[in-house]
Scaffold this active site. Structure first.
Site, PDB file in Angstrom:
ATOM      1  N   LYS A  53     -48.015  18.465 -37.074  1.00  0.00           N
ATOM      2  CA  LYS A  53     -47.598  17.094 -37.404  1.00  0.00           C
ATOM      3  C   LYS A  53     -46.095  16.975 -37.660  1.00  0.00           C
ATOM      4  CE  LYS A  53     -51.651  14.671 -37.917  1.00  0.00           C
ATOM      5  NZ  LYS A  53     -52.669  15.689 -38.110  1.00  0.00           N
ATOM      6  N   SER A  78     -54.386  11.509 -44.393  1.00  0.00           N
ATOM      7  CA  SER A  78     -55.271  12.324 -45.217  1.00  0.00           C
ATOM      8  C   SER A  78     -54.642  13.681 -45.487  1.00  0.00           C
ATOM      9  CB  SER A  78     -56.619  12.492 -44.520  1.00  0.00           C
ATOM     10  OG  SER A  78     -56.418  13.059 -43.249  1.00  0.00           O
ATOM     11  N   GLU A 204     -63.833  17.626 -30.776  1.00  0.00           N
ATOM     12  CA  GLU A 204     -63.931  16.949 -32.065  1.00  0.00           C
ATOM     13  C   GLU A 204     -65.208  17.360 -32.784  1.00  0.00           C
ATOM     14  OE1 GLU A 204     -63.855  12.681 -31.647  1.00  0.00           O
ATOM     15  OE2 GLU A 204     -65.371  12.705 -30.089  1.00  0.00           O
ATOM     16  N   GLY A 208     -68.521  13.308 -35.837  1.00  0.00           N
ATOM     17  CA  GLY A 208     -67.694  12.129 -35.546  1.00  0.00           C
ATOM     18  C   GLY A 208     -67.193  12.163 -34.115  1.00  0.00           C
ATOM     19  N   ASP A 210     -66.418   9.958 -31.926  1.00  0.00           N
ATOM     20  CA  ASP A 210     -65.938   8.650 -31.449  1.00  0.00           C
ATOM     21  C   ASP A 210     -65.040   8.772 -30.224  1.00  0.00           C
ATOM     22  OD1 ASP A 210     -64.237   9.739 -33.724  1.00  0.00           O
ATOM     23  OD2 ASP A 210     -62.859   8.311 -32.805  1.00  0.00           O
ATOM     24  N   SER A 304     -54.200  23.924 -34.709  1.00  0.00           N
ATOM     25  CA  SER A 304     -53.364  22.798 -35.136  1.00  0.00           C
ATOM     26  C   SER A 304     -52.767  22.936 -36.529  1.00  0.00           C
ATOM     27  CB  SER A 304     -54.175  21.509 -35.040  1.00  0.00           C
ATOM     28  OG  SER A 304     -55.381  21.642 -35.760  1.00  0.00           O
TER      29      SER A 304
HETATM   30  C1  PLP Z   1     -53.914  15.648 -37.728  1.00  0.00           C
HETATM   31  C2  PLP Z   1     -54.569  16.901 -37.415  1.00  0.00           C
HETATM   32  C3  PLP Z   1     -55.449  17.010 -36.332  1.00  0.00           C
HETATM   33  C4  PLP Z   1     -55.796  15.833 -35.462  1.00  0.00           C
HETATM   34  O1  PLP Z   1     -54.655  15.349 -34.802  1.00  0.00           O
HETATM   35  P1  PLP Z   1     -54.633  13.896 -34.156  1.00  0.00           P
HETATM   36  O2  PLP Z   1     -53.273  13.786 -33.582  1.00  0.00           O
HETATM   37  O3  PLP Z   1     -54.896  12.910 -35.237  1.00  0.00           O
HETATM   38  O4  PLP Z   1     -55.713  13.871 -33.148  1.00  0.00           O
HETATM   39  C5  PLP Z   1     -55.989  18.225 -36.051  1.00  0.00           C
HETATM   40  N1  PLP Z   1     -55.727  19.310 -36.820  1.00  0.00           N
HETATM   41  C6  PLP Z   1     -54.895  19.244 -37.862  1.00  0.00           C
HETATM   42  C7  PLP Z   1     -54.646  20.487 -38.649  1.00  0.00           C
HETATM   43  C8  PLP Z   1     -54.279  18.049 -38.191  1.00  0.00           C
HETATM   44  O5  PLP Z   1     -53.456  18.001 -39.234  1.00  0.00           O
END
Ligand code: PLP
Length: 318
Positions: A53, A78, A204, A208, A210, A304
């Site tokens: 992020k 969140s 996903e 969820g 979606d 991520s």
């Molecule tokens: C935000 C986040 C996601 C999902 O990312 P999106 O861009 O909202 O799809 C997945 N893994 C982690 C660790 C995140 O912080």
């Protein structure tokens, strides 16, 4: 949409260069044997603030005018986007206000405050965070940077996949976790440009799906807040900008169970000696549990993030 192009990801890469980490791409013989494929893990759990992020947040804030910088940034999140905005704002010398759910992991709330942000708590089951964000933007003149539905955020996130393909070479399949679709849309833009033969697959939580429903049905589907351990994917719908890219460039969206996420967290800790948060395991869980056919393929996997309280990690893997 002119802002949703690969050239914008290249510009984002120049903006974050020297500020964001170029995270490692790791491999594991054991993982390759389990998946009967060649897996390349892009480790954004080692990114600044602990998740990809930071890329989108820093890219978006770098583009602010002087006037925008003086008033600062507001967002709702969140967790990981909150930390990323808070850190980016402090690096760029601006104020940040973060709207966080009352049940957000304590580590994430503490880290966000630690970066100097003002934290505003809301009830995720009763209040509309987007309305609170818009009201604050209006009252204080702050610019709202949402966690995923924004071209600058999407293009910043796309730099992770750009680096992955630069380091690992051409891919047959790319597995990307999906919450609101920022990482998936950015990854799809990057992979379509740099590795055009690559199948792009979103992953996903089963609870969820979606994004899967949205892709298959051809319109954004809204669901109730999903009950899953993947707190970064507790999102009720993907974004509009995101969907525009996803419907065009993403081949499929699959789901994994919470039990598969836990098994993957254990695998990363035991075999690759790293802490990955539940949401960060989505892509890898699909590979290690044969949710997607991968035999003999070169597979890129976005890990991520790594932000999980140690006590929660211990409870989950116990
Ligand atoms: C935000 C986040 C996601 C999902 O990312 P999106 O861009 O909202 O799809 C997945 N893994 C982690 C660790 C995140 O912080």
């Amino acid at each position: 949409m002119a802002q949703l192009q690969f050239s914008e990801i290249e510009k984002a890469a120049a903006r974050i260069k020297g500020v964001a980490h170029r995270t490692p791409v790791l491999t594991s013989r054991t993982a390759d044997d389990m998946a009967r494929a060649q897996l390349f893990f892009k480790c954004e759990n080692f990114q600044r603030s602990g998740a990809f992020k930071f890329r989108g947040a820093y890219n978006a804030l770098s583009k602010f005018s002087d006037e925008q910088r003086r008033a600062g940034v507001v967002t709702f999140s969140s967790g990981n986007h909150a930390q990323a905005i808070a850190l980016s704002a402090s690096l760029l010398g601006m104020a940040s206000a973060i709207i966080m759910p009352h049940d957000a992991p304590t580590l994430k709330v503490a880290a966000t405050k630690g970066y100097g942000a003002e934290v505003i708590v809301y009830d995720r089951y009763k209040e509309d965070r987007e309305a609170i964000g818009r009201r604050m933007a209006q009252e204080r003149g702050m610019t709202l940077i949402p966690p995923y539905d924004h071209p600058d955020v999407i293009c910043g996130q796309g730099t992770a996949t750009m680096e992955l393909i630069e380091d690992a070479g051409q891919l047959d399949v790319l597995l990307v976790c999906v919450g609101g679709g920022g990482l998936l849309a950015g990854s799809a833009l990057a992979a379509s440009a740099l590795s055009p033969q690559c199948r792009i697959i979103g992953v996903e939580p089963e609870a969820g799906n979606d994004a899967q429903q949205s892709l298959r049905g051809g319109a954004v589907v809204h669901i109730a807040v999903p009950d899953t351990i993947a707190d970064g994917a507790m999102v009720t719908h993907i974004g509009e900008h995101n969907f525009e890219v996803i419907r065009r460039d993403v081949d499929d969206i699959v789901t994994v169970s919470d039990a598969q996420l836990v098994a993957t967290m254990k695998f990363f800790a035991e075999r690759m000696k790293m802490i990955v948060e539940p949401t960060g395991c989505l892509g890898a869980a699909a590979a290690l549990h044969a949710v997607v056919p991968l035999e003999g393929k070169r597979v890129g996997i976005l890990i991520s993030g790594g932000n999980v309280d140690l006590a929660r990690f211990a409870r989950l893997v116990a």
